[in-house]
Enzyme design. Structure first.
Site, PDB file in Angstrom:
ATOM      1  CD  GLU A 136       6.659  -2.157  16.741  1.00  0.00           C
ATOM      2  OE1 GLU A 136       6.388  -0.564  17.182  1.00  0.00           O
ATOM      3  OE2 GLU A 136       7.153  -1.778  15.779  1.00  0.00           O
ATOM      4  CG  LEU A 159      -2.354  -1.181   1.511  1.00  0.00           C
ATOM      5  CD1 LEU A 159      -2.603  -0.612   2.530  1.00  0.00           C
ATOM      6  CD2 LEU A 159      -2.811  -0.688   0.832  1.00  0.00           C
ATOM      7  CB  CYS A 203       1.029   1.182  16.870  1.00  0.00           C
ATOM      8  SG  CYS A 203       2.200   1.568  17.233  1.00  0.00           S
TER       9      CYS A 203
END
Length: 382
Positions: A260, A189, A294
């Site tokens: 992660e 992307l 995140c």
């Protein structure tokens, strides 16, 4: 001034290489939803070539190979990369913005962090020289013991799309500083700026094979890297679902993995807080990087005695956020990175409403800039 979207190939063994199966993926500007270029799409066949190039980089020119070069030598290349990124910052920031949709001011800040990260690990690379063959004191003088730091080998680095070049740098810079040869797999992307890192490596004459860059789809490129017998370690940032697949593949060869996977940390607001400051930081956590981060404050826990006032101010702050073409000066909120992610967000909203939630502000797609040209020239290869 408009800039062209560079048409790149895979970056393997220090040069550009066409995908063996000649696959490519369109670049879609999330602001206009227009195709503005394309990127190469690696498959398992290309992964094999890149892994061979990376392994050769560790053993080429016996005595002068990357794995056993001094930290000072590696630092020289890392600083040269940092200098080139700094020189190209205006173009790279704009390219990042049209590729993933984040406001230009954030992309510019990310490029500064990329430069700082390469410089930071250059310093650490130099520091490794003094730590090599460090003696360990033993009670018996008959024996001698030393700690010798050696690179783990070929590492696969798989990164997401919300911080394309910066997240790549967080993995690439330490890997190269340690003397590893790396294969970077950026998200399909948002791969444009990661590919430009390949051109930077060419310009600074980074030894061939030390860094290879393979955009592509997860099942075709990422999975092949995770299961490849000659990849010594995998570092992945992304979803838990994908991480499970990577760990499963790596476990077959007892291969070390670093993951992660983000988190859902709440912001907790007590009754004695400075409400304006708390609202400001809540807004920052929610909407920085278009909310695609995140560490986003995706849960809000507010003391009931100030809840009404807090929510009222939260809505007022939200109303003042400038939503626009992310290339416009002052933009604070740009588009979601892709149609797939947009639909996922809308499903979250729909599910929340069906469970009794009240939408205080927004909840619909803003029609402020879609369909407008962003001043970026691009062409689609047929």
């Amino acid at each position: 001034m408009a800039i062209p979207i560079p048409s790149r190939q895979l970056f393997i063994n220090g040069d550009w290489a066409e995908p063996l199966l000649k696959k490519r993926i369109p670049i879609i500007n999330p602001t206009t939803e227009e195709i503005i270029g394309d990127i190469p799409a690696a498959t398992a066949e290309d992964v094999d070539v890149a892994v061979q190039a990376a392994r050769s980089a560790l053993t080429r020119n016996k005595g002068k190979d990357w794995a056993f070069a001094s930290g000072a030598v590696r630092a020289k290349y890392l600083r040269a990369i940092a200098a080139k990124i700094k020189e190209r910052k205006p173009v790279l920031a704009k390219l990042e913005t049209v590729d993933c949709g984040k406001p230009l001011s954030e992309s510019e800040a990310d490029m500064d962090d990329v430069v700082g990260c390469f410089e930071y690990y250059a310093d650490l690379a130099e520091g490794l020289d003094a730590k090599q063959k460090a003696p360990i004191s033993l009670p018996m003088k008959t024996f001698k013991s030393y700690v010798i730091k050696e690179p783990i080998g070929v590492v696969a680095l798989i990164v997401p799309w919300n911080y394309p070049l910066l997240m790549a740098t967080w993995k690439v810079a330490p890997a190269l500083a340690a003397g590893c040869a790396a294969i970077l797999k950026p998200s399909e992307l948002a791969s444009a700026t990661c590919l430009e890192l390949g051109e930077v490596c060419r310009e600074v004459d980074l030894p061939a094979g030390v860094l290879n860059i393979l955009p592509g789809l997860g099942p075709e490129a990422g999975a092949s890297l995770a299961s490849h017998p000659h990849v010594d370690k995998i570092s992945f940032t992304g979803s838990t679902v994908t991480a499970v697949k990577i760990m499963t593949a790596a476990a077959q060869r007892v291969k070390p993995v670093t993951l992660e996977l983000g988190g859902k940390g709440p912001i907790v607001v007590f009754e004695d807080v400075d409400i304006d400051k708390a609202v400001e930081w809540t807004i920052f956590g929610c909407f920085y990087t278009n909310g695609q981060i995140c560490s986003a404050t995706s849960r809000l826990i507010v003391h009931e005695s100030i809840a009404a006032e807090f929510l009222d101010r939260l809505v007022k702050w939200s109303e003042n956020i400038k939503i626009s073409d992310p290339l416009e000066e002052g933009c604070k909120l740009g588009p979601i990175v892709s149609r797939g992610q947009y639909e996922k967000v809308m499903n979250f909203i729909s599910n929340a409403k069906s469970e009794g939630a009240t939408i205080l502000y927004g909840g619909n797609r803003p029609k402020l800039w879609f369909g407008r040209c962003c001043g970026i020239e691009g062409s689609r290869k047929m």
